[in-house]
Write a protein that holds these residues in place. Structure first.
Motif, PDB file in Angstrom:
ATOM      1  N   ASN A   1      -4.943  11.365  -7.778  1.00  0.00           N
ATOM      2  CA  ASN A   1      -5.433  10.681  -8.982  1.00  0.00           C
ATOM      3  C   ASN A   1      -5.377   9.155  -8.875  1.00  0.00           C
ATOM      4  O   ASN A   1      -5.917   8.383  -9.594  1.00  0.00           O
ATOM      5  CB  ASN A   1      -4.869  11.161 -10.067  1.00  0.00           C
ATOM      6  N   LEU A   2      -5.060   8.702  -7.439  1.00  0.00           N
ATOM      7  CA  LEU A   2      -4.826   7.277  -7.192  1.00  0.00           C
ATOM      8  C   LEU A   2      -6.048   6.427  -7.269  1.00  0.00           C
ATOM      9  O   LEU A   2      -7.303   7.131  -6.771  1.00  0.00           O
ATOM     10  CB  LEU A   2      -4.225   7.150  -5.776  1.00  0.00           C
ATOM     11  N   GLN A   3      -6.151   5.361  -8.178  1.00  0.00           N
ATOM     12  CA  GLN A   3      -7.447   4.633  -8.394  1.00  0.00           C
ATOM     13  C   GLN A   3      -7.271   3.086  -7.752  1.00  0.00           C
ATOM     14  O   GLN A   3      -8.286   2.473  -7.621  1.00  0.00           O
ATOM     15  CB  GLN A   3      -7.674   4.582  -9.585  1.00  0.00           C
ATOM     16  N   GLU A   4      -5.858   2.821  -7.554  1.00  0.00           N
ATOM     17  CA  GLU A   4      -5.801   1.303  -7.114  1.00  0.00           C
ATOM     18  C   GLU A   4      -4.468   1.519  -6.018  1.00  0.00           C
ATOM     19  O   GLU A   4      -3.501   1.936  -6.328  1.00  0.00           O
ATOM     20  CB  GLU A   4      -5.662   0.156  -7.987  1.00  0.00           C
ATOM     21  N   LEU A   5      -4.648   0.890  -4.857  1.00  0.00           N
ATOM     22  CA  LEU A   5      -3.560   0.759  -3.786  1.00  0.00           C
ATOM     23  C   LEU A   5      -3.600  -0.742  -3.524  1.00  0.00           C
ATOM     24  O   LEU A   5      -4.168  -1.397  -3.019  1.00  0.00           O
ATOM     25  CB  LEU A   5      -3.693   1.609  -2.680  1.00  0.00           C
ATOM     26  N   ARG A   6      -2.226  -1.301  -3.633  1.00  0.00           N
ATOM     27  CA  ARG A   6      -1.939  -2.584  -2.973  1.00  0.00           C
ATOM     28  C   ARG A   6      -1.074  -2.527  -1.993  1.00  0.00           C
ATOM     29  O   ARG A   6       0.193  -2.205  -2.348  1.00  0.00           O
ATOM     30  CB  ARG A   6      -1.374  -3.552  -4.070  1.00  0.00           C
ATOM     31  N   ILE A   7      -1.361  -2.571  -0.729  1.00  0.00           N
ATOM     32  CA  ILE A   7      -0.308  -2.705   0.273  1.00  0.00           C
ATOM     33  C   ILE A   7      -0.567  -3.937   1.364  1.00  0.00           C
ATOM     34  O   ILE A   7       0.030  -3.939   2.299  1.00  0.00           O
ATOM     35  CB  ILE A   7      -0.646  -1.433   1.001  1.00  0.00           C
ATOM     36  N   GLN A   8      -1.118  -4.979   0.680  1.00  0.00           N
ATOM     37  CA  GLN A   8      -1.347  -6.072   1.811  1.00  0.00           C
ATOM     38  C   GLN A   8      -0.090  -7.083   1.716  1.00  0.00           C
ATOM     39  O   GLN A   8       0.892  -6.828   0.892  1.00  0.00           O
ATOM     40  CB  GLN A   8      -2.343  -7.051   0.991  1.00  0.00           C
ATOM     41  N   ASP A   9      -0.041  -7.992   2.762  1.00  0.00           N
ATOM     42  CA  ASP A   9       0.943  -8.963   2.724  1.00  0.00           C
ATOM     43  C   ASP A   9       2.078  -8.187   3.207  1.00  0.00           C
ATOM     44  O   ASP A   9       3.398  -8.559   2.640  1.00  0.00           O
ATOM     45  CB  ASP A   9       1.317  -9.618   1.603  1.00  0.00           C
ATOM     46  N   ASN A  10       2.250  -7.091   4.266  1.00  0.00           N
ATOM     47  CA  ASN A  10       3.188  -6.561   4.768  1.00  0.00           C
ATOM     48  C   ASN A  10       3.055  -6.674   6.376  1.00  0.00           C
ATOM     49  O   ASN A  10       1.914  -6.641   6.688  1.00  0.00           O
ATOM     50  CB  ASN A  10       3.272  -4.967   4.559  1.00  0.00           C
TER      51      ASN A  10
END
Length: 234
Positions: A135-144
């Protein structure tokens, strides 16, 4: 605990006071609970000094839908960290020191809508870790500081599928030949594992003054439970 006219919602904030001086408690213990906590729908534990979350710490919070642990000192998300949070929809873990996410850390969290892991020290995320979040609608994984080798192929394929909108632009930090390259522009040919290497991310720095992801009260985690209400923007 319903929505108000301007689209905001009431949030219950946990404030815990210490009787042993101004010393922050850094560990959420197994069975972490306060009176009435099992009925909480929203819980903010952001901007504390929490570094360790013991197994099944949130096991009693079966009704919880929103958990904010933004800007703590967490380094590891284990398979058992979020056990029992079957109704959770919003999980914010940005601006910690996370380096390790175990393969099944988010198993059972099938109702997650927004997952934020940006601005940590994560070098790799396996496809199996997020592929079950249907059901994921938004994923934030930047700045890693991603290490772009064969271990990242599953994540790259997931991002390129477009199944979930990804905020920001996650990029390679190592190896040097791929540094600064966007993950979504990579192909399997770029992601090789010729040798076992140890990535040094000691030079990687996250923003020390993060922007808030909502208007939350600052919380100090200590020992006596008091409940307050404030307003939060999603």
């Amino acid at each position: 605990m319903g929505e108000v006219d301007d689209g905001r919602v009431n949030i219950v904030t946990l404030l815990l006071w210490s009787f042993v001086g101004d010393i922050p408690v850094t560990t959420l213990l197994q069975g972490f609970r306060c009176v009435g906590l099992d009925s909480f729908v929203l819980l903010a534990l952001d901007e504390n000094k929490i570094s360790v979350i013991e197994d099944n710490a949130f096991g009693d919070l079966t009704k919880l839908e929103f958990l904010n642990m933004f800007n703590n000192n967490i380094t590891t998300i284990k398979n058992s960290t979020f056990t029992g949070l079957t109704n959770l929809e919003y999980l914010y873990l940005s601006y910690n020191g996370i380096t390790t996410i175990e393969d099944h850390a988010f198993s059972g969290l099938t109702n997650i809508i927004r997952l934020r892991l940006n601005n940590n020290r994560i070098s790799s995320i396996k496809n199996i870790t997020i592929s079950g979040l249907t059901n994921l609608q938004e994923l934030r994984i930047q700045d890693n500081p991603y290490h772009c080798d064969c271990e990242l192929i599953g994540l790259v394929d997931f991002l390129k599928s477009g199944r979930v909108p990804v905020s920001g632009d996650p990029r390679c930090f190592t190896p040097e030949t791929l540094k600064g390259i966007s993950l979504v522009s990579l192909s399997a040919a770029n992601l090789t594992c010729p040798d076992m290497t140890t990535m040094d991310i000691t030079t990687y720095e996250t923003n020390s003054s993060p922007l808030k992801e909502g208007n939350f009260l600052v919380i100090t985690y200590v020992s006596l439970c008091l409940l307050f209400k404030t307003i939060v923007d999603f």
